[in-house]
Design a protein around this motif. Structure first.
Motif, PDB file in Angstrom:
ATOM      1  N   THR A  32       0.730  -1.362   0.068  1.00 24.86           N
ATOM      2  CA  THR A  32      -0.068   0.023  -0.047  1.00 24.86           C
ATOM      3  C   THR A  32       0.834   1.179   0.028  1.00 24.86           C
ATOM      4  O   THR A  32       1.952   1.338   0.715  1.00 24.86           O
ATOM      5  CB  THR A  32      -0.774  -0.062   1.241  1.00 24.86           C
ATOM      6  N   ARG A  33       0.611   2.167  -0.706  1.00 26.41           N
ATOM      7  CA  ARG A  33       1.338   3.598  -0.737  1.00 26.41           C
ATOM      8  C   ARG A  33       0.369   4.643  -0.682  1.00 26.41           C
ATOM      9  O   ARG A  33      -0.838   4.616  -1.158  1.00 26.41           O
ATOM     10  CB  ARG A  33       2.127   3.684  -2.260  1.00 26.41           C
ATOM     11  N   ASP A  34       0.679   5.630   0.084  1.00 24.38           N
ATOM     12  CA  ASP A  34      -0.225   6.715   0.302  1.00 24.38           C
ATOM     13  C   ASP A  34       0.061   7.754  -0.810  1.00 24.38           C
ATOM     14  O   ASP A  34       1.101   8.131  -0.948  1.00 24.38           O
ATOM     15  CB  ASP A  34       0.102   7.494   1.564  1.00 24.38           C
ATOM     16  N   ILE A  35      -0.713   7.961  -1.700  1.00 21.54           N
ATOM     17  CA  ILE A  35      -0.579   8.638  -2.705  1.00 21.54           C
ATOM     18  C   ILE A  35      -1.618   9.996  -2.614  1.00 21.54           C
ATOM     19  O   ILE A  35      -2.007  10.455  -3.653  1.00 21.54           O
ATOM     20  CB  ILE A  35      -0.828   8.218  -4.163  1.00 21.54           C
ATOM     21  N   SER A  36      -1.897  10.454  -1.593  1.00 21.47           N
ATOM     22  CA  SER A  36      -2.839  11.463  -1.413  1.00 21.47           C
ATOM     23  C   SER A  36      -2.642  12.949  -1.921  1.00 21.47           C
ATOM     24  O   SER A  36      -3.244  13.573  -2.655  1.00 21.47           O
ATOM     25  CB  SER A  36      -3.129  11.828   0.155  1.00 21.47           C
ATOM     26  N   GLU A  37      -1.064  13.198  -1.752  1.00 21.11           N
ATOM     27  CA  GLU A  37      -0.656  14.280  -2.276  1.00 21.11           C
ATOM     28  C   GLU A  37      -0.740  14.250  -3.995  1.00 21.11           C
ATOM     29  O   GLU A  37      -1.345  15.409  -4.424  1.00 21.11           O
ATOM     30  CB  GLU A  37       0.805  14.652  -2.088  1.00 21.11           C
TER      31      GLU A  37
END
Length: 633
Positions: free
Chosen positions: A126-131
């Protein structure tokens, strides 16, 4: 001796190294699930951006990270089922941290199987790609706002073309201006907006080629609406390229400026009418002076007695006034293009010194006139009358540029062939006046452009000078700097012909003859005057008032040696028709024509023409030449 199994020790070491690798990755949460979706391993990064410590999450179900809505919809179970069936599941979506906050995640789930192919669990990354999503959303929102903006613009047609020129999108302004709906025009070639003449000239194709090669195409011209009506458009085409520089299409902006163009046309017409009014006012002033001079001479001659010396002076004054009037008429007709220039070999050594006297009359007393005129100037091919007019125009401009006085210089020099137009003679008129800024100097030769106050100039002088130079086969140039004066250069082509007459040559007494002349002239004043003058020289003249009368006399057997006719006469048989008919019926009969308008049509058909007003000596010379060389069919 060690009792540890070497193979087992290597596996343990490898697992430890792998765990260190996984724990060292900071941008991804990497962990394992058992076949039922419960967390069986957890890396440090997973703990940091999901908020759970290892001892808190091991044994928990993966659905803990999903939103309530996704859990109710069975999204976690479907993801594991797809990964188990296909070997891989990949998606993006909202995930939930321990503290309840959400983040946008990129998720990959890989099925893990043993050597026998039995499913033993899942590897989940899982990767946080919110930005990144925020940036994409901002871009999407920006594009959406731009689309709304473009669609909301109604004064401009804004649309895209593919690389071949087919329409790919269409805004409201395009529909309003051009009449096509989006459904009608998408996929059609943009050349349908051009006139039939422009399409035949391949203007659409050339416009795209210029835009691609130069980065922009901008032009004005007629365009066609759906209903076939035309409008005057301002068009911009910009090429669109991808990051690699490959052409992917064109952006096209069109604006209907028909009303602006009509307003500009009305303004130009108003300016022209104003300038023509000023021009005709000036001509009326000059002609009134000439008529006054002629009237004065005639009144003095009518008084008796008049001694011969005084009579000669009065006659000379009247004839000079007539010559000046003829020059004014020629200037006006040349300007209105009703009369071509009379190009001939001109000796500048004779013309330029004669112009100096006229220039000194044009300028004021506080302006010094200097001349540098070499004695070896080559003869040139030009119209001597128009050369004089051009120099007087330049002198008048120089005078107005020196309100506080200064120096006007007239110069000339031979310019050997520079490889462009052959040998030239360059004539320069320079002043020490105010000069011009570059933007003004660049427009100085434009018709009706003037920097003078209203009523002080028409903007015609320099444009006439430019036209004179070009018609002579030469060119005009202007150099100027603010506060440093202005110099205008006229380059005229050298001629190998020998000048046939000197400017201002003395008049000769006309020599008459005894030929029989049929004269057609409808002017009730001029006809009798010319008839009397020719009869005094010994000619036998029959005067009629129309071309048809002349033909009738000849058909009835009238014997004549020459026909002299005005071109513009009433009835179906004007002078040119009369000359053509005489050429057909009597090919050996010489014909001379005269006119106060353009001589060009008659000259093109091979007839000798005298331009009004003419001198009696010019007429008698023409008669003698025509009798010696009758016109041939």
């Amino acid at each position: 001796m060690s009792t540890q199994d070497p193979v087992h020790g290597d596996l343990v070491g490898a697992e430890q190294r792998f765990q260190l690798l996984v724990d060292g990755i900071s941008d991804y949460a990497i962990y394992m699930l058992d076949p039922n979706g419960f967390v069986s391993s957890w890396n440090a990064r997973a703990g940091r951006f999901k908020g759970y410590e290892t001892n808190e999450i091991l044994g928990q179900h993966v659905s803990l990270f999903y939103t309530e809505d996704d859990r109710k919809a069975g999204v976690p179970e479907r993801a594991l089922a797809i990964a188990g069936a296909d070997g891989r599941f990949e998606a993006e979506g909202w995930r939930v941290r321990k503290d309840g906050t959400r983040f946008w995640a990129s998720v990959v789930i890989e099925a893990v199987r043993d050597a026998a192919g039995v499913l033993v669990g899942f590897a989940k990354i899982t990767r946080d790609i919110s930005e990144r999503r925020l940036a994409q959303q901002a871009l999407h929102d920006s594009e959406q706002r731009f689309r709304l903006l473009v669609q909301g613009v109604t004064d401009y047609a804004i649309y895209m073309l593919d690389p071949t020129g087919h329409v790919t999108n269409w805004n409201t302004g395009a529909q309003r201006i051009k009449g096509y709906s989006r459904e009608e025009i998408i996929g059609e070639h943009f050349s349908r907006f051009y006139t039939e003449e422009d399409r035949a000239d391949n203007l659409p194709g050339r416009a795209l080629a210029i835009a691609e090669a130069e980065g922009r195409f901008e032009r004005e011209g007629w365009r066609v609406r759906k209903d076939g009506s035309r409008f005057w458009a301002h068009v911009i085409i910009d090429p669109i390229r991808d990051p690699a520089g490959k052409l992917i299409g064109f952006a096209k902006i069109t604006r209907d400026i028909t009303e602006r163009r009509e307003w500009e046309e009305r303004l130009r017409h108003s300016q022209k009418m104003e300038a023509i009014g000023q021009l005709t006012g000036g001509l009326a002033h000059d002609f009134n002076n000439l008529l006054q001079a002629i009237s004065g001479c005639l009144e003095m001659l009518a008084r008796n007695p008049v001694d011969p010396a005084r009579r000669h002076r009065l006659l000379e004054g009247g004839l000079q006034a007539v010559d000046r009037g003829r020059t004014l008429i020629h200037q006006l007709m040349t300007f209105s293009r009703q009369r071509p220039m009379d190009l001939e070999a001109v000796d500048l050594r004779d013309v330029l010194p004669g112009c100096l006297g006229l220039i000194r009359q044009v300028v004021r007393g506080d302006i010094e006139v200097k001349a540098t005129l070499p004695a070896d100037l080559w003869p040139v091919e030009t119209d001597p009358v128009q050369l004089e007019v051009a120099l007087l125009n330049l002198a008048a401009n120089a005078r107005d540029a020196m309100p506080n006085g200064g120096t006007l210089t007239l110069g000339a020099r031979n310019v050997p062939d520079a490889g462009r137009r052959g040998d030239m003679v360059e004539i320069e008129v320079g002043d020490t006046g105010m000069g011009m800024a570059p933007d003004v100097a660049s427009r100085a030769f434009d018709p009706f452009f003037t920097t003078k106050p209203l009523g002080k100039g028409t903007g015609l002088g320099l444009s006439q000078v430019y036209g004179f130079a070009r018609q002579s086969g030469g060119e005009a140039r202007l150099s100027s700097r603010p506060g440093r004066g202005t110099t205008v250069s006229l380059s005229l082509p050298r001629t190998a012909r020998v000048p046939q007459r000197l400017f201002g040559a003395a008049r000769t007494e006309p020599q008459g003859g005894s030929a029989r002349i049929l004269m057609a002239e409808d002017d009730a004043v001029l006809g009798p005057v010319i008839t009397t003058a020719l009869e005094e020289l010994g000619y036998c003249v029959t005067h009629v008032g129309s071309g048809q009368e002349a033909l009738d006399l000849m058909d009835r057997g009238g014997a004549y040696d020459l026909v002299f006719s005005d071109i513009v006469m009433p009835g179906a048989v004007n002078g040119l028709n009369l000359a053509r008919e005489i050429r057909r019926r009597h090919p050996d009969m010489p014909v001379i024509l005269s006119t106060g308008y353009s001589e060009e049509p008659a000259v093109q058909q091979g007839f000798p023409v005298l331009a009004k007003p003419y001198r009696i000596e010019d007429l008698t010379r023409a008669i003698k030449e025509a009798l010696g060389h009758p016109a041939q069919p």
